[in-house]
Design a protein around this motif. Structure first.
Motif, mmCIF file in Angstrom:
data_model
loop_
_atom_site.group_PDB
_atom_site.id
_atom_site.type_symbol
_atom_site.label_atom_id
_atom_site.label_comp_id
_atom_site.label_asym_id
_atom_site.label_seq_id
_atom_site.Cartn_x
_atom_site.Cartn_y
_atom_site.Cartn_z
ATOM 1 N N HIS A 35 0.747 -1.241 -0.288
ATOM 2 C CA HIS A 35 -0.199 -0.093 0.300
ATOM 3 C C HIS A 35 0.846 1.147 -0.091
ATOM 4 O O HIS A 35 0.603 2.241 -0.506
ATOM 5 N N ARG A 36 2.180 0.975 0.400
ATOM 6 C CA ARG A 36 2.807 2.423 0.737
ATOM 7 C C ARG A 36 3.843 2.609 -0.422
ATOM 8 O O ARG A 36 4.027 3.961 -0.830
ATOM 9 N N TRP A 118 5.275 -11.335 5.296
ATOM 10 C CA TRP A 118 5.016 -10.234 5.953
ATOM 11 C C TRP A 118 4.077 -9.182 5.264
ATOM 12 O O TRP A 118 2.388 -8.776 5.358
ATOM 13 N N GLU A 119 4.649 -8.347 3.612
ATOM 14 C CA GLU A 119 3.884 -7.944 2.982
ATOM 15 C C GLU A 119 2.696 -7.855 2.507
ATOM 16 O O GLU A 119 1.514 -7.444 2.018
ATOM 17 N N VAL A 121 0.781 -10.086 3.318
ATOM 18 C CA VAL A 121 -0.475 -10.512 4.641
ATOM 19 C C VAL A 121 -1.738 -9.630 4.464
ATOM 20 O O VAL A 121 -0.816 -8.413 4.846
ATOM 21 N N GLY A 122 -2.452 -10.017 4.456
ATOM 22 C CA GLY A 122 -3.942 -9.327 3.973
ATOM 23 C C GLY A 122 -3.521 -8.356 3.004
ATOM 24 O O GLY A 122 -5.081 -7.075 3.386
ATOM 25 N N VAL A 123 -2.982 -7.797 2.054
ATOM 26 C CA VAL A 123 -3.457 -6.758 0.967
ATOM 27 C C VAL A 123 -4.910 -7.267 0.185
ATOM 28 O O VAL A 123 -5.225 -6.124 0.062
ATOM 29 N N ASP A 124 -4.938 -7.635 -0.311
ATOM 30 C CA ASP A 124 -6.106 -8.324 -0.834
ATOM 31 C C ASP A 124 -6.218 -9.841 -0.920
ATOM 32 O O ASP A 124 -5.697 -10.443 -0.312
ATOM 33 N N ASP A 128 -4.044 -13.283 -0.702
ATOM 34 C CA ASP A 128 -4.224 -13.966 0.748
ATOM 35 C C ASP A 128 -4.712 -15.329 0.333
ATOM 36 O O ASP A 128 -4.479 -15.787 0.818
ATOM 37 N N LEU A 131 -1.159 -16.738 -0.935
ATOM 38 C CA LEU A 131 -0.586 -16.470 0.294
ATOM 39 C C LEU A 131 -1.403 -18.592 0.459
ATOM 40 O O LEU A 131 -0.183 -19.165 1.453
ATOM 41 N N GLN B 32 -12.273 -6.723 6.353
ATOM 42 C CA GLN B 32 -11.493 -5.422 5.309
ATOM 43 C C GLN B 32 -10.391 -5.543 5.275
ATOM 44 O O GLN B 32 -9.495 -4.943 3.924
ATOM 45 N N GLY B 33 -9.437 -5.060 6.530
ATOM 46 C CA GLY B 33 -8.604 -4.235 6.489
ATOM 47 C C GLY B 33 -8.266 -3.293 6.588
ATOM 48 O O GLY B 33 -8.420 -2.271 6.419
ATOM 49 N N HIS B 35 -6.356 -0.535 5.159
ATOM 50 C CA HIS B 35 -6.672 0.319 3.432
ATOM 51 C C HIS B 35 -8.574 0.124 3.194
ATOM 52 O O HIS B 35 -8.335 0.639 2.690
ATOM 53 N N ARG B 36 -8.570 -0.622 2.960
ATOM 54 C CA ARG B 36 -9.772 -1.234 2.096
ATOM 55 C C ARG B 36 -10.512 -0.342 2.985
ATOM 56 O O ARG B 36 -11.861 -0.067 2.333
ATOM 57 N N TRP B 118 -3.498 -11.247 11.325
ATOM 58 C CA TRP B 118 -3.706 -11.492 9.203
ATOM 59 C C TRP B 118 -3.830 -9.569 9.049
ATOM 60 O O TRP B 118 -2.588 -9.336 8.852
ATOM 61 N N GLU B 119 -4.777 -8.745 9.264
ATOM 62 C CA GLU B 119 -4.696 -7.452 8.890
ATOM 63 C C GLU B 119 -4.217 -6.758 9.408
ATOM 64 O O GLU B 119 -3.542 -5.541 8.967
ATOM 65 N N VAL B 121 -0.574 -7.099 9.918
ATOM 66 C CA VAL B 121 0.454 -6.749 9.866
ATOM 67 C C VAL B 121 1.357 -5.964 8.143
ATOM 68 O O VAL B 121 -0.054 -5.694 7.714
ATOM 69 N N GLY B 122 1.959 -5.612 8.728
ATOM 70 C CA GLY B 122 2.465 -4.641 7.793
ATOM 71 C C GLY B 122 1.396 -3.552 7.161
ATOM 72 O O GLY B 122 1.702 -2.805 6.265
#
Lengths: 207, 207, 207, 207
Positions: A35-36, A118-119, A121-124, A128, A131, B32-33, B35-36, B118-119, B121-122
């Motif tokens: 995200h960053r 790490w990074e 994890v939980g992005v979308d 997910d 992973l 949603q974590g 960011h979302r 999970w959410e 993380v990072g």
DNA sequence: GATGAATGAGACTTCATTCAT
DNA sequence: AATGAATGAAGTCTCATTCAT
């Protein structure tokens, strides 16, 4: 053919660029997380213009997928399934080799672990699932190894569904903790592997 | 008197709203974590206007901190340090109690694990530090328990730095895998705990 | 060469856009003042998208600063310090030239006066300081001119701290009053300048 | 009547509150200007709740109008029209009295000048019109005085449209510059008034 | 009448993506 | 193919005003 040569050359350059952006993406995602990390950051690292990026990847999301896929492929490539055929090295020795290779990753491929553990994890949902799928394969590999061991009488009877997860978790945790300490000597890796295997094989209790 | 009552009432309502938004944040972040999840989503779930949100939390980031803090507090509250004073229950029994409580979390507090494992993380440096700190405390707790066990002759000599991490990792992994399977019967928890403890105490090898 | 040309072209276009947005900002700020002007208004006038604005100015506040700086630069550029060296035009004539130039501003640069004399007032500390600084320079210029005049025996002894302010105030006031009447013939400017100078030099009393 | 008394009491309390909020508004507007002043700030200063504010003024904008109206009323109340009837004090003396009173304002009513000369500038069309109207009355007052003076042969012939503005501007400027220097002794005011009158009556040139 | 919690319109700003050169 | 300027959707946050108590 001149045509062929020109085409081949073009294709090769295209693949080169694709890899160059992939590498930049890996670095930036490892440093900043999905995200960053901005597309501008990645282009800056890859030394291409923002528009060029989209000639090679349809979106930031797709690049992240490609980065994960490459990492997962590299990771799985390094893992050797335990060979129980006669004449092969003893299973524990083979396990230790796998372990040593995994434990070398924090040093050899720090960004790989940073992203996969790490990074990402939980992005979308897509990442997910990737992973989860990687994880599932590691788990199944471990579980089947344990079941083979049980069939051979090497491994005591247990719910492999649980113990395989425990083993995977222990390894992940060690990798996660090594991820931060930048430099650790090679000899230590053997010690870590020994300790981890001792724990997994003999447990904690004395006697 | 009337003054007091009015003030108390106001304070209570304020705390109520604060919790209401916290709860909505927990749900949305778990779903949603970070960011979302948008502030609008959280307000929708909490059934308050967007402006109201900012009467209770200075920013989305701050709400996330509050959510994490509350979860971490709840988590650590549930863990009992092993009591080795004479007359206490046997250490393994106490360990099993802790384990059972932890294993009940995927059912009792699914969003807690979803967020903490999970959410969160990072998400960013602050949340990463919070997680690292929680993790460090869990690790130290485990490590000290192992050292106590070694001093008492119960635990075989080992590098507790490694084994403690292995134990923590095994537990985390089990929790992570339970997180997805929504429903699992209570009796199974005991089985899981037994298996996990057996693995940790006796290891995998037969004999 | 080609490289140079492309770079120059790009730089020129960038400067063009920068000016285009600056001009739109000047217009909108003059029409609506800082607070009622929205970035959307300015973009509408400049015929660029909202995001484009931020490619050229970091914020609405910064654009306002740039607008003020440009206006102040233009204003001070037009003012000629009185030259008392031998052979120069008579001081009063030079003063009248300055006056005429200033009095031409309501016509030539109505937005300049609208912003510097009106809309920038009280916007915030930074703009207030800019105005105070401009004002101070005008005041000092006037005061030093008066002191020079006194040294030459042209100007009667007086507290130049007071009289310089009075002169500056009289000029500002005239500009302010001209600001609203959109159209006034060129010849009138000479009349205004004469009247103002007569007032400043001879005062109001008869004899 | 009891009814009457109760009603009167209520009306008085209402007027009290109205003034209390007005005073708070004056202070806050003078300190922060219209835009940066929040209704919350004003309520804080007035020590009333936010809802209460709206029982006395329909909006922030309306309070600002009321503040301006009160200041303008106070300002105009203090200005004495020059009395040219036989037996009255000499006109210049009367002028000096007016001047002295105006010059006392930065000390006596600093917020008045801060609002009327600075913070109200450019707030919006309504306040701009109010300022323009105040300004116009000051200008007309001055212009008519000059014309009276001309009729009496005291004032030399001039375009009173210009000279009246010059006079008003000079006074405004002096007030503006005094606004910032917090403390200046009473005797200085006489000096300032003398200098200003000397400037306005005799001009700058020697002889 | 008084309170202050709640409201929601509206402003600024970011950044992934497009497109003319 | 490569560029990077331009786009605009989307998100966070503020604050004047309303309203239930």
């Amino acid at each position: 053919m001149g045509e062929d040569g020109r085409h081949r050359r073009a294709r090769e350059m295209r693949e080169e660029r694709t890899k160059q952006i992939l590498a930049a993406g890996l670095q930036i995602f490892a440093e900043q997380g999905y995200h960053r990390a901005s597309v501008a950051d990645i282009c800056g690292r890859a030394e291409v213009a923002r528009g060029t990026f989209y000639l090679y990847y349809p979106s930031k999301r797709d690049l992240f997928d490609a980065v994960m896929d490459a990492l997962i492929r590299d990771l799985e490539r390094g893992i050797r399934r335990v060979d129980v055929s006669p004449g092969a090295a003893p299973p524990l020795e083979q396990l230790k080799q796998n372990m040593l290779w995994l434990l070398s990753l924090p040093r050899a491929r720090p960004e790989m672990l940073q992203v996969l553990l790490w990074e990402a994890v939980g992005v979308d949902d897509v990442s997910d699932r990737k992973l989860a799928s990687l994880h599932h394969r590691m788990f199944e590999l471990t579980r089947r190894s344990l079941e083979t061991g049980q069939a051979l009488g090497l491994v005591r009877p247990s719910d492999t569904d649980v113990t395989a997860r425990a083993v995977v978790g222990a390894v992940k945790e060690l990798l996660l903790s090594l991820r931060v300490r930048g430099d650790l000597p090679q000899e230590d890796l053997a010690h870590l592997a020994d300790e981890l295997l001792a724990f997994a094989t003999r447990g904690l209790l004395s006697v």
